[in-house]
Scaffold this motif. Structure first.
Motif, PDB file in Angstrom:
ATOM      1  N   TYR A  82      45.309  64.244  58.249  1.00 51.93           N
ATOM      2  CA  TYR A  82      45.513  62.866  58.676  1.00 51.93           C
ATOM      3  C   TYR A  82      46.622  62.437  60.301  1.00 51.93           C
ATOM      4  O   TYR A  82      46.482  61.751  60.877  1.00 51.93           O
ATOM      5  N   LEU A  83      47.979  63.300  59.854  1.00 51.91           N
ATOM      6  CA  LEU A  83      48.615  63.638  61.167  1.00 51.91           C
ATOM      7  C   LEU A  83      48.187  63.722  61.547  1.00 51.91           C
ATOM      8  O   LEU A  83      48.482  63.361  63.234  1.00 51.91           O
ATOM      9  N   ALA A  84      47.733  65.157  62.060  1.00 50.79           N
ATOM     10  CA  ALA A  84      46.823  65.620  63.460  1.00 50.79           C
ATOM     11  C   ALA A  84      45.797  64.654  63.718  1.00 50.79           C
ATOM     12  O   ALA A  84      45.401  64.612  65.220  1.00 50.79           O
ATOM     13  N   SER A  85      45.379  64.402  63.417  1.00 47.12           N
ATOM     14  CA  SER A  85      44.221  63.005  64.068  1.00 47.12           C
ATOM     15  C   SER A  85      44.935  62.240  64.711  1.00 47.12           C
ATOM     16  O   SER A  85      44.378  61.853  65.414  1.00 47.12           O
ATOM     17  N   PHE A  86      46.397  61.094  63.754  1.00 46.22           N
ATOM     18  CA  PHE A  86      46.667  60.568  64.323  1.00 46.22           C
ATOM     19  C   PHE A  86      46.808  60.397  66.398  1.00 46.22           C
ATOM     20  O   PHE A  86      46.348  59.918  66.312  1.00 46.22           O
ATOM     21  N   ILE A  87      47.402  61.634  65.821  1.00 48.38           N
ATOM     22  CA  ILE A  87      48.435  62.131  67.105  1.00 48.38           C
ATOM     23  C   ILE A  87      47.721  62.285  67.798  1.00 48.38           C
ATOM     24  O   ILE A  87      47.281  61.881  69.317  1.00 48.38           O
ATOM     25  N   GLY A  88      46.117  62.949  67.214  1.00 50.42           N
ATOM     26  CA  GLY A  88      45.060  63.496  68.623  1.00 50.42           C
ATOM     27  C   GLY A  88      44.630  61.671  69.092  1.00 50.42           C
ATOM     28  O   GLY A  88      44.254  61.864  70.655  1.00 50.42           O
ATOM     29  N   LEU A  89      44.268  60.344  67.929  1.00 40.02           N
ATOM     30  CA  LEU A  89      43.965  59.921  69.013  1.00 40.02           C
ATOM     31  C   LEU A  89      45.369  58.780  70.097  1.00 40.02           C
ATOM     32  O   LEU A  89      44.450  57.923  70.681  1.00 40.02           O
ATOM     33  N   VAL A  90      46.407  59.125  69.381  1.00 40.45           N
ATOM     34  CA  VAL A  90      47.478  58.364  70.162  1.00 40.45           C
ATOM     35  C   VAL A  90      47.273  59.486  71.850  1.00 40.45           C
ATOM     36  O   VAL A  90      46.901  58.473  72.941  1.00 40.45           O
ATOM     37  N   ALA A  91      46.954  60.618  71.470  1.00 45.58           N
ATOM     38  CA  ALA A  91      46.939  61.263  72.748  1.00 45.58           C
ATOM     39  C   ALA A  91      45.796  60.737  73.281  1.00 45.58           C
ATOM     40  O   ALA A  91      45.950  60.449  74.985  1.00 45.58           O
ATOM     41  N   LEU A  92      44.435  60.703  73.216  1.00 47.94           N
ATOM     42  CA  LEU A  92      43.127  59.985  73.608  1.00 47.94           C
ATOM     43  C   LEU A  92      42.981  58.902  74.318  1.00 47.94           C
ATOM     44  O   LEU A  92      43.051  58.894  75.450  1.00 47.94           O
ATOM     45  N   LEU A  93      43.606  58.479  73.323  1.00 45.96           N
ATOM     46  CA  LEU A  93      44.520  56.617  74.072  1.00 45.96           C
ATOM     47  C   LEU A  93      45.406  56.694  75.659  1.00 45.96           C
ATOM     48  O   LEU A  93      45.267  55.574  76.245  1.00 45.96           O
TER      49      LEU A  93
ATOM     50  N   PRO B 286      43.772  54.831  81.510  1.00 40.71           N
ATOM     51  CA  PRO B 286      44.686  53.876  82.622  1.00 40.71           C
ATOM     52  C   PRO B 286      45.817  53.163  82.254  1.00 40.71           C
ATOM     53  O   PRO B 286      46.444  53.322  82.519  1.00 40.71           O
ATOM     54  N   LYS B 287      45.419  52.605  81.329  1.00 39.80           N
ATOM     55  CA  LYS B 287      46.505  51.731  80.541  1.00 39.80           C
ATOM     56  C   LYS B 287      47.431  52.156  79.997  1.00 39.80           C
ATOM     57  O   LYS B 287      48.902  52.102  80.100  1.00 39.80           O
ATOM     58  N   GLY B 288      47.007  53.226  79.417  1.00 38.59           N
ATOM     59  CA  GLY B 288      47.762  54.146  78.970  1.00 38.59           C
ATOM     60  C   GLY B 288      49.386  54.662  79.599  1.00 38.59           C
ATOM     61  O   GLY B 288      49.814  55.011  79.068  1.00 38.59           O
ATOM     62  N   LEU B 289      47.850  55.357  80.861  1.00 32.35           N
ATOM     63  CA  LEU B 289      49.123  56.323  81.718  1.00 32.35           C
ATOM     64  C   LEU B 289      49.686  55.219  82.359  1.00 32.35           C
ATOM     65  O   LEU B 289      51.196  55.689  82.609  1.00 32.35           O
ATOM     66  N   ALA B 290      49.871  54.266  82.622  1.00 26.94           N
ATOM     67  CA  ALA B 290      50.693  53.098  82.988  1.00 26.94           C
ATOM     68  C   ALA B 290      51.295  52.369  82.475  1.00 26.94           C
ATOM     69  O   ALA B 290      52.583  52.612  83.093  1.00 26.94           O
ATOM     70  N   PHE B 291      51.652  52.999  81.119  1.00 30.09           N
ATOM     71  CA  PHE B 291      52.489  52.675  80.282  1.00 30.09           C
ATOM     72  C   PHE B 291      53.482  53.931  79.957  1.00 30.09           C
ATOM     73  O   PHE B 291      54.852  54.208  79.950  1.00 30.09           O
ATOM     74  N   PHE B 292      52.658  54.765  80.172  1.00 26.64           N
ATOM     75  CA  PHE B 292      53.994  56.292  80.003  1.00 26.64           C
ATOM     76  C   PHE B 292      53.736  56.726  81.214  1.00 26.64           C
ATOM     77  O   PHE B 292      52.944  57.693  81.650  1.00 26.64           O
ATOM     78  N   PRO B 293      54.341  56.295  82.817  1.00 22.83           N
ATOM     79  CA  PRO B 293      54.512  57.102  83.455  1.00 22.83           C
ATOM     80  C   PRO B 293      54.629  58.695  83.771  1.00 22.83           C
ATOM     81  O   PRO B 293      54.145  59.546  84.654  1.00 22.83           O
ATOM     82  N   PHE B 294      55.609  59.173  82.685  1.00 22.55           N
ATOM     83  CA  PHE B 294      55.646  60.402  82.977  1.00 22.55           C
ATOM     84  C   PHE B 294      55.031  61.719  82.561  1.00 22.55           C
ATOM     85  O   PHE B 294      54.998  62.816  82.808  1.00 22.55           O
ATOM     86  N   ILE B 295      53.668  61.350  81.857  1.00 27.64           N
ATOM     87  CA  ILE B 295      52.643  61.781  81.337  1.00 27.64           C
ATOM     88  C   ILE B 295      51.832  62.655  82.474  1.00 27.64           C
ATOM     89  O   ILE B 295      50.515  63.120  82.287  1.00 27.64           O
ATOM     90  N   GLU B 296      52.326  61.173  83.485  1.00 27.96           N
ATOM     91  CA  GLU B 296      50.879  61.611  84.432  1.00 27.96           C
ATOM     92  C   GLU B 296      51.015  63.230  85.551  1.00 27.96           C
ATOM     93  O   GLU B 296      50.099  63.773  86.712  1.00 27.96           O
ATOM     94  N   VAL B 297      52.255  63.606  85.478  1.00 27.41           N
ATOM     95  CA  VAL B 297      52.735  65.526  85.072  1.00 27.41           C
ATOM     96  C   VAL B 297      51.346  66.223  84.878  1.00 27.41           C
ATOM     97  O   VAL B 297      51.323  66.734  85.385  1.00 27.41           O
ATOM     98  N   ILE B 298      50.734  65.901  84.141  1.00 26.97           N
ATOM     99  CA  ILE B 298      50.039  67.357  83.141  1.00 26.97           C
ATOM    100  C   ILE B 298      48.598  65.848  83.123  1.00 26.97           C
ATOM    101  O   ILE B 298      48.090  65.521  83.703  1.00 26.97           O
ATOM    102  N   PRO B 299      48.157  67.370  83.859  1.00 31.04           N
ATOM    103  CA  PRO B 299      46.541  67.154  84.226  1.00 31.04           C
ATOM    104  C   PRO B 299      45.740  66.289  83.253  1.00 31.04           C
ATOM    105  O   PRO B 299      45.906  66.820  81.620  1.00 31.04           O
TER     106      PRO B 299
END
Length: 84
Positions: free
Chosen positions: A8-19, A23-36
């Protein structure tokens, strides 16, 4: 700790990473824009899949009632029964 919790933890982390990959998630976490973006999405899908596999592997198996033994009629097997 139960193995289902890790699934369940792995699935939850995967869902959060998918969210976060939206575009809204990338705007909320601008430091992740470095990763393709494709690496984030692929990693998220893999985490979700691994989590689902882990959860399903720890689910109770309904066939664990006992040992199956054959029922013979002469030399031919006509069925199986469960020995507890």
């Amino acid at each position: 700790m139960n193995g289902k919790v890790f699934g369940y933890l792995a699935s939850f982390i995967g869902l959060v990473a998918l969210l976060v990959s939206t575009p809204k998630g990338l705007a909320f976490f601008p430091f992740i824009e470095v990763i393709p973006l494709k690496f984030i999405v692929i990693g998220a899908i893999i985490l979700i899949g691994v989590g689902v596999i882990i959860v399903m592997s720890y689910s109770p198996n309904k066939t664990k009632l006992g040992k199956e033994v054959p029922i013979y009629k002469g030399k031919e097997i006509v069925g199986y029964r469960v020995m507890k």
